[in-house]
Motif scaffolding. Structure first.
Motif, PDB file in Angstrom:
ATOM      1  N   THR A 125     -16.087 -27.407 -38.314  1.00  0.00           N
ATOM      2  CA  THR A 125     -14.862 -26.605 -38.297  1.00  0.00           C
ATOM      3  C   THR A 125     -14.504 -26.183 -39.722  1.00  0.00           C
ATOM      4  OG1 THR A 125     -14.221 -28.078 -36.501  1.00  0.00           O
ATOM      5  CG2 THR A 125     -12.570 -26.552 -37.257  1.00  0.00           C
ATOM      6  N   PHE A 126     -14.784 -27.067 -40.678  1.00  0.00           N
ATOM      7  CA  PHE A 126     -14.523 -26.785 -42.095  1.00  0.00           C
ATOM      8  C   PHE A 126     -13.064 -26.365 -42.303  1.00  0.00           C
ATOM      9  CE2 PHE A 126     -19.047 -25.833 -41.219  1.00  0.00           C
ATOM     10  CZ  PHE A 126     -19.612 -26.855 -41.964  1.00  0.00           C
ATOM     11  N   ASP A 127     -12.170 -27.210 -41.841  1.00  0.00           N
ATOM     12  CA  ASP A 127     -10.724 -26.910 -41.883  1.00  0.00           C
ATOM     13  C   ASP A 127      -9.982 -27.969 -42.688  1.00  0.00           C
ATOM     14  OD1 ASP A 127      -8.367 -25.608 -41.206  1.00  0.00           O
ATOM     15  OD2 ASP A 127      -8.069 -26.782 -39.390  1.00  0.00           O
ATOM     16  N   PRO A 178     -19.647 -22.338 -39.557  1.00  0.00           N
ATOM     17  CA  PRO A 178     -18.298 -22.653 -39.082  1.00  0.00           C
ATOM     18  C   PRO A 178     -18.090 -22.122 -37.673  1.00  0.00           C
ATOM     19  CG  PRO A 178     -18.233 -21.005 -40.843  1.00  0.00           C
ATOM     20  CD  PRO A 178     -19.670 -21.362 -40.640  1.00  0.00           C
ATOM     21  N   CYS A 179     -17.377 -22.898 -36.849  1.00  0.00           N
ATOM     22  CA  CYS A 179     -17.155 -22.414 -35.486  1.00  0.00           C
ATOM     23  C   CYS A 179     -15.910 -21.542 -35.473  1.00  0.00           C
ATOM     24  CB  CYS A 179     -17.039 -23.559 -34.504  1.00  0.00           C
ATOM     25  SG  CYS A 179     -15.723 -24.637 -34.874  1.00  0.00           S
ATOM     26  N   GLY A 180     -15.900 -20.609 -34.552  1.00  0.00           N
ATOM     27  CA  GLY A 180     -14.765 -19.692 -34.443  1.00  0.00           C
ATOM     28  C   GLY A 180     -13.664 -20.358 -33.643  1.00  0.00           C
ATOM     29  N   VAL A 181     -13.903 -20.519 -32.353  1.00  0.00           N
ATOM     30  CA  VAL A 181     -12.938 -21.136 -31.451  1.00  0.00           C
ATOM     31  C   VAL A 181     -13.567 -22.432 -30.935  1.00  0.00           C
ATOM     32  CG1 VAL A 181     -11.542 -20.781 -29.374  1.00  0.00           C
ATOM     33  CG2 VAL A 181     -12.234 -18.803 -30.755  1.00  0.00           C
ATOM     34  N   GLN A 192      -7.472 -26.752 -32.089  1.00  0.00           N
ATOM     35  CA  GLN A 192      -7.806 -25.526 -32.820  1.00  0.00           C
ATOM     36  C   GLN A 192      -7.524 -25.701 -34.318  1.00  0.00           C
ATOM     37  OE1 GLN A 192      -9.451 -22.930 -31.324  1.00  0.00           O
ATOM     38  NE2 GLN A 192      -9.488 -24.527 -29.763  1.00  0.00           N
ATOM     39  N   PRO A 193      -8.347 -25.057 -35.164  1.00  0.00           N
ATOM     40  CA  PRO A 193      -8.136 -25.201 -36.600  1.00  0.00           C
ATOM     41  C   PRO A 193      -6.801 -24.611 -37.047  1.00  0.00           C
ATOM     42  CG  PRO A 193     -10.023 -23.763 -36.101  1.00  0.00           C
ATOM     43  CD  PRO A 193      -9.493 -24.239 -34.806  1.00  0.00           C
ATOM     44  N   ILE A 194      -6.308 -25.091 -38.182  1.00  0.00           N
ATOM     45  CA  ILE A 194      -5.050 -24.575 -38.724  1.00  0.00           C
ATOM     46  C   ILE A 194      -5.329 -23.307 -39.527  1.00  0.00           C
ATOM     47  CG2 ILE A 194      -3.178 -25.092 -40.348  1.00  0.00           C
ATOM     48  CD1 ILE A 194      -3.423 -28.028 -39.378  1.00  0.00           C
ATOM     49  N   ALA A 195      -6.314 -23.369 -40.403  1.00  0.00           N
ATOM     50  CA  ALA A 195      -6.686 -22.173 -41.172  1.00  0.00           C
ATOM     51  C   ALA A 195      -7.445 -21.226 -40.247  1.00  0.00           C
ATOM     52  CB  ALA A 195      -7.569 -22.577 -42.349  1.00  0.00           C
TER      53      ALA A 195
END
Ligand code: ATP
Length: 210
Positions: free
Chosen positions: A9-11, A37-40, A46-49
């Protein structure tokens, strides 16, 4: 040319990711490892950024690592990111002969049986699972049995087949997580030494994870 992917996710991205990816490229003896990096994401919150911000931070974190690149295909699509779909598409692009690795941390391997069509992943790639502090090798069926059936005794770097095996490796890892960074920022604590300065500046400029 062998291709290796390292999804996440790299978030946000942190030194743990950069280190593991660098060491994986070395371990697999490949010139180019692609961070994907995954989108959804499907299996987690769900990621914040947003996707663009995560991509920008990732780009900043790997500028001094010529062996690392970014694979954008999952962030560029609006539908949920199922690894099996990405692997099918990548396999269609590279053809049946080329060796393809999907690398993941042991915490991700522990959850593999919840992934969409997980038993078919090895039809398209080899999986390389990296030991991670706090995460154990899966010990319960059906994952344990599947691992026993597919685990290779060979080193991943000697893999000549295009897909089909599971490899374990133990690298010199840093005990850092994106969760830890998000929590520290929420508590207004410093994240120096956890991720590169350029990423820290970016986070503050965009008021991320406050
Ligand atoms: P979060 O805390 O939000 O779950 P994370 O730090 O685990 O994030 P992800 O982007 O979810 O990072 O992880 C991407 C991949 O990197 C996963 O396969 C994960 O297991 C692996 N990974 C992340 N950090 C480390 C680390 N410090 N050591 C080893 N593997 C890691």
């Amino acid at each position: 040319m062998t291709i290796a992917l390292f999804g996440g996710t790299f978030d946000p991205v942190h030194f743990g990711h950069v280190e593991i990816a660098t060491q994986l490229a070395e371990h697999l003896k490949i010139e180019n490892l692609r961070l994907m990096p995954c989108g959804v994401p499907v299996h987690r919150e769900q990621p914040i950024a947003n996707a663009n911000q995560r991509l920008e931070m990732l780009g900043m974190a790997i500028t001094d690592r010529p062996q690392l690149a970014i694979e954008r295909r999952e962030v560029e699509q609006s539908e949920p990111s199922y690894s099996i779909d990405s692997l099918r598409r990548i396999r269609a692009d590279i053809g049946p002969e080329q060796t393809l690795f999907m690398c993941l941390g042991m915490d991700a391997l522990e959850q593999l049986q919840h992934w969409h069509q997980w038993r078919q992943l090895l039809d398209y790639c080899h999986i390389v699972a990296v030991a991670r502090p706090g995460a154990q090798r899966p010990t319960k069926p059906p994952l344990k049995l599947w691992i026993e059936q597919h685990q290779s005794q060979q080193s991943a770097a000697d893999e000549s087949r295009p897909s089909g095996h599971l490899h374990f490796c133990s690298l010199n890892l840093l005990d850092i997580s994106s969760t830890q960074i998000r929590q520290r920022l929420k508590q207004r604590r410093s994240i120096d030494t956890l991720t590169p300065d350029a990423v820290i500046d970016y986070i503050h400029r965009h008021h991320l994870y406050e």
